[in-house]
Design a protein around this motif. Sequence first.
Motif, PDB file in Angstrom:
ATOM      1  N   PRO A 160       0.836  -1.215   0.000  1.00 54.29           N
ATOM      2  CA  PRO A 160       0.000   0.000   0.000  1.00 54.29           C
ATOM      3  C   PRO A 160       0.867   1.260   0.000  1.00 54.29           C
ATOM      4  O   PRO A 160       1.993   1.250   0.508  1.00 54.29           O
ATOM      5  CB  PRO A 160      -0.808  -0.137   1.293  1.00 54.29           C
ATOM      6  CG  PRO A 160       0.005  -1.038   2.156  1.00 54.29           C
ATOM      7  CD  PRO A 160       0.697  -1.983   1.231  1.00 54.29           C
ATOM      8  N   VAL A 161       0.332   2.309  -0.579  1.00 50.12           N
ATOM      9  CA  VAL A 161       1.073   3.567  -0.702  1.00 50.12           C
ATOM     10  C   VAL A 161       0.373   4.634   0.134  1.00 50.12           C
ATOM     11  O   VAL A 161      -0.835   4.885  -0.044  1.00 50.12           O
ATOM     12  CB  VAL A 161       1.164   4.025  -2.175  1.00 50.12           C
ATOM     13  CG1 VAL A 161       1.908   5.360  -2.266  1.00 50.12           C
ATOM     14  CG2 VAL A 161       1.862   2.960  -2.999  1.00 50.12           C
ATOM     15  N   LEU A 162       1.109   5.238   1.033  1.00 47.27           N
ATOM     16  CA  LEU A 162       0.578   6.327   1.859  1.00 47.27           C
ATOM     17  C   LEU A 162       1.074   7.643   1.271  1.00 47.27           C
ATOM     18  O   LEU A 162       2.279   7.830   1.060  1.00 47.27           O
ATOM     19  CB  LEU A 162       1.055   6.177   3.303  1.00 47.27           C
ATOM     20  CG  LEU A 162       0.524   7.193   4.314  1.00 47.27           C
ATOM     21  CD1 LEU A 162      -0.991   7.076   4.461  1.00 47.27           C
ATOM     22  CD2 LEU A 162       1.217   7.012   5.667  1.00 47.27           C
ATOM     23  N   LEU A 163       0.165   8.566   0.995  1.00 45.63           N
ATOM     24  CA  LEU A 163       0.549   9.840   0.368  1.00 45.63           C
ATOM     25  C   LEU A 163      -0.212  10.980   1.009  1.00 45.63           C
ATOM     26  O   LEU A 163      -1.227  10.794   1.689  1.00 45.63           O
ATOM     27  CB  LEU A 163       0.282   9.789  -1.142  1.00 45.63           C
ATOM     28  CG  LEU A 163      -1.118   9.398  -1.599  1.00 45.63           C
ATOM     29  CD1 LEU A 163      -2.021  10.626  -1.735  1.00 45.63           C
ATOM     30  CD2 LEU A 163      -1.056   8.662  -2.917  1.00 45.63           C
ATOM     31  N   SER A 164       0.293  12.185   0.767  1.00 48.99           N
ATOM     32  CA  SER A 164      -0.385  13.406   1.245  1.00 48.99           C
ATOM     33  C   SER A 164      -0.476  14.379   0.085  1.00 48.99           C
ATOM     34  O   SER A 164       0.457  14.482  -0.724  1.00 48.99           O
ATOM     35  CB  SER A 164       0.378  14.015   2.426  1.00 48.99           C
ATOM     36  OG  SER A 164       1.690  14.371   2.034  1.00 48.99           O
TER      37      SER A 164
ATOM     38  N   VAL B 283       1.502  14.309  -7.650  1.00 54.74           N
ATOM     39  CA  VAL B 283       2.027  13.690  -6.440  1.00 54.74           C
ATOM     40  C   VAL B 283       3.048  12.628  -6.841  1.00 54.74           C
ATOM     41  O   VAL B 283       2.874  11.913  -7.828  1.00 54.74           O
ATOM     42  CB  VAL B 283       0.887  13.073  -5.592  1.00 54.74           C
ATOM     43  CG1 VAL B 283       0.133  12.019  -6.382  1.00 54.74           C
ATOM     44  CG2 VAL B 283       1.420  12.481  -4.303  1.00 54.74           C
ATOM     45  N   HIS B 284       4.113  12.603  -6.102  1.00 53.68           N
ATOM     46  CA  HIS B 284       5.191  11.650  -6.385  1.00 53.68           C
ATOM     47  C   HIS B 284       4.935  10.361  -5.598  1.00 53.68           C
ATOM     48  O   HIS B 284       4.829  10.387  -4.378  1.00 53.68           O
ATOM     49  CB  HIS B 284       6.539  12.266  -5.984  1.00 53.68           C
ATOM     50  CG  HIS B 284       7.711  11.548  -6.551  1.00 53.68           C
ATOM     51  ND1 HIS B 284       8.143  11.715  -7.846  1.00 53.68           N
ATOM     52  CD2 HIS B 284       8.549  10.631  -5.998  1.00 53.68           C
ATOM     53  CE1 HIS B 284       9.198  10.966  -8.076  1.00 53.68           C
ATOM     54  NE2 HIS B 284       9.464  10.289  -6.963  1.00 53.68           N
ATOM     55  N   LEU B 285       4.824   9.244  -6.332  1.00 59.56           N
ATOM     56  CA  LEU B 285       4.504   7.961  -5.693  1.00 59.56           C
ATOM     57  C   LEU B 285       5.713   7.034  -5.716  1.00 59.56           C
ATOM     58  O   LEU B 285       6.397   6.900  -6.729  1.00 59.56           O
ATOM     59  CB  LEU B 285       3.347   7.275  -6.417  1.00 59.56           C
ATOM     60  CG  LEU B 285       2.001   8.000  -6.427  1.00 59.56           C
ATOM     61  CD1 LEU B 285       0.975   7.170  -7.193  1.00 59.56           C
ATOM     62  CD2 LEU B 285       1.519   8.288  -5.009  1.00 59.56           C
ATOM     63  N   GLY B 286       5.971   6.394  -4.578  1.00 60.72           N
ATOM     64  CA  GLY B 286       6.954   5.322  -4.505  1.00 60.72           C
ATOM     65  C   GLY B 286       6.219   3.981  -4.467  1.00 60.72           C
ATOM     66  O   GLY B 286       5.445   3.717  -3.540  1.00 60.72           O
TER      67      GLY B 286
ATOM     68  N   VAL C 257      -5.541  10.397  -8.370  1.00 57.26           N
ATOM     69  CA  VAL C 257      -5.591   9.900  -7.004  1.00 57.26           C
ATOM     70  C   VAL C 257      -6.943  10.209  -6.371  1.00 57.26           C
ATOM     71  O   VAL C 257      -7.554   9.366  -5.710  1.00 57.26           O
ATOM     72  CB  VAL C 257      -4.444  10.507  -6.181  1.00 57.26           C
ATOM     73  CG1 VAL C 257      -4.533  10.049  -4.726  1.00 57.26           C
ATOM     74  CG2 VAL C 257      -3.099  10.144  -6.780  1.00 57.26           C
ATOM     75  N   LEU C 258      -7.433  11.445  -6.601  1.00 58.72           N
ATOM     76  CA  LEU C 258      -8.697  11.858  -5.998  1.00 58.72           C
ATOM     77  C   LEU C 258      -9.877  11.066  -6.547  1.00 58.72           C
ATOM     78  O   LEU C 258     -10.879  10.855  -5.848  1.00 58.72           O
ATOM     79  CB  LEU C 258      -8.920  13.363  -6.237  1.00 58.72           C
ATOM     80  CG  LEU C 258      -7.907  14.282  -5.550  1.00 58.72           C
ATOM     81  CD1 LEU C 258      -8.166  15.737  -5.911  1.00 58.72           C
ATOM     82  CD2 LEU C 258      -7.925  14.094  -4.042  1.00 58.72           C
ATOM     83  N   LEU C 259      -9.774  10.624  -7.806  1.00 57.34           N
ATOM     84  CA  LEU C 259     -10.847   9.832  -8.392  1.00 57.34           C
ATOM     85  C   LEU C 259     -10.843   8.385  -7.887  1.00 57.34           C
ATOM     86  O   LEU C 259     -11.736   7.601  -8.228  1.00 57.34           O
ATOM     87  CB  LEU C 259     -10.742   9.843  -9.916  1.00 57.34           C
ATOM     88  CG  LEU C 259     -11.072  11.179 -10.588  1.00 57.34           C
ATOM     89  CD1 LEU C 259     -10.799  11.105 -12.084  1.00 57.34           C
ATOM     90  CD2 LEU C 259     -12.532  11.563 -10.331  1.00 57.34           C
ATOM     91  N   GLY C 260      -9.850   8.076  -7.094  1.00 55.49           N
ATOM     92  CA  GLY C 260      -9.785   6.729  -6.521  1.00 55.49           C
ATOM     93  C   GLY C 260      -9.532   5.650  -7.554  1.00 55.49           C
ATOM     94  O   GLY C 260     -10.069   4.534  -7.432  1.00 55.49           O
TER      95      GLY C 260
ATOM     96  N   LEU D  80      -3.382  -0.232  -3.020  1.00 55.43           N
ATOM     97  CA  LEU D  80      -4.140   0.842  -2.401  1.00 55.43           C
ATOM     98  C   LEU D  80      -3.309   2.118  -2.347  1.00 55.43           C
ATOM     99  O   LEU D  80      -2.117   2.096  -2.068  1.00 55.43           O
ATOM    100  CB  LEU D  80      -4.561   0.451  -0.987  1.00 55.43           C
ATOM    101  CG  LEU D  80      -5.507  -0.762  -0.880  1.00 55.43           C
ATOM    102  CD1 LEU D  80      -5.765  -1.063   0.601  1.00 55.43           C
ATOM    103  CD2 LEU D  80      -6.815  -0.522  -1.606  1.00 55.43           C
ATOM    104  N   LEU D  81      -3.985   3.239  -2.632  1.00 55.39           N
ATOM    105  CA  LEU D  81      -3.403   4.579  -2.461  1.00 55.39           C
ATOM    106  C   LEU D  81      -4.126   5.250  -1.297  1.00 55.39           C
ATOM    107  O   LEU D  81      -5.332   5.523  -1.383  1.00 55.39           O
ATOM    108  CB  LEU D  81      -3.544   5.425  -3.734  1.00 55.39           C
ATOM    109  CG  LEU D  81      -2.846   4.877  -4.989  1.00 55.39           C
ATOM    110  CD1 LEU D  81      -3.133   5.766  -6.184  1.00 55.39           C
ATOM    111  CD2 LEU D  81      -1.337   4.742  -4.770  1.00 55.39           C
ATOM    112  N   ARG D  82      -3.427   5.479  -0.225  1.00 53.83           N
ATOM    113  CA  ARG D  82      -4.061   6.029   0.964  1.00 53.83           C
ATOM    114  C   ARG D  82      -3.518   7.429   1.228  1.00 53.83           C
ATOM    115  O   ARG D  82      -2.307   7.655   1.190  1.00 53.83           O
ATOM    116  CB  ARG D  82      -3.787   5.142   2.184  1.00 53.83           C
ATOM    117  CG  ARG D  82      -4.401   3.756   2.079  1.00 53.83           C
ATOM    118  CD  ARG D  82      -4.022   2.909   3.274  1.00 53.83           C
ATOM    119  NE  ARG D  82      -4.614   1.570   3.210  1.00 53.83           N
ATOM    120  CZ  ARG D  82      -4.342   0.611   4.089  1.00 53.83           C
ATOM    121  NH1 ARG D  82      -3.507   0.854   5.111  1.00 53.83           N
ATOM    122  NH2 ARG D  82      -4.918  -0.571   3.962  1.00 53.83           N
ATOM    123  N   GLN D  83      -4.424   8.326   1.548  1.00 51.32           N
ATOM    124  CA  GLN D  83      -4.026   9.672   1.887  1.00 51.32           C
ATOM    125  C   GLN D  83      -3.780   9.758   3.388  1.00 51.32           C
ATOM    126  O   GLN D  83      -4.611   9.312   4.195  1.00 51.32           O
ATOM    127  CB  GLN D  83      -5.112  10.679   1.508  1.00 51.32           C
ATOM    128  CG  GLN D  83      -5.340  10.764  -0.001  1.00 51.32           C
ATOM    129  CD  GLN D  83      -6.274  11.885  -0.346  1.00 51.32           C
ATOM    130  OE1 GLN D  83      -6.108  13.028   0.096  1.00 51.32           O
ATOM    131  NE2 GLN D  83      -7.289  11.587  -1.156  1.00 51.32           N
TER     132      GLN D  83
END
Length: 218
Positions: A125-129, A137-140, A190-193, A214-217
């Motif tokens: 899972p990816v945690l982002l802000s 947004v930069h995703l790892g 990301v916002l569109l899920g 999963l992309l989690r804010q």
Amino acid sequence: MTSGPFHERRGPCRRPPATALLRPARPRRRRADRRAAHRPAGSYAYQRLAPTVTALTPDRGPAGPAASFTVDDDGRITATAPAAPAASAAGPVDITVTTPSGTSTTGPAGRYAYTRGTTQLAPDPVLLSIGPGQLGVHLGLSVVLTDATAHRPVPGVAVTFKVGSTAVCTATTRADGTAACSGLVPVVSVLLGLGCTAAYSSSPSLEPTAAAGLLRQG
């Protein structure tokens, strides 16, 4: 009685015709026939015949890490399929059995088909802000690719990461099967899920697979 000179007339000397003694030809007997001629009456000789493969159960399956076999009885052998002979693992091969009497012939009854092994992806899972006014947004991203048939990691293959329909990055799996990379993704995705997807395209010996992460804010 008057006697005159007596002349003896002799013809040429001829020999009587020769008489040939004909004997029927005796066929040459093979060594086995000669042995049979000296075998006592009532005895029986066993012959060694080459084996014959009559069936395989199952007749298909994935390549294994090693080969082994066990002779169960005179008519049954249990064997573990060895690794495929080439990179193009999927496909049919002929199975033969060799004994002191010879080697079995090939045919449909002794044909085994290698199938491609199944694979499995386990994305982290990816945690982002996301801050105000932020457009990207930069995703790892990371995932572990496993050969689900042989229960071992799959190294040295490419895994592609996407968010929605947008390709983020592509990474090559390490020795432990982990692939990791990072990339910039539009915030709207990301916002569109839409979520993150990792995909492995397949190889001659392995099936393709894909998994959603999963992309989690935060």
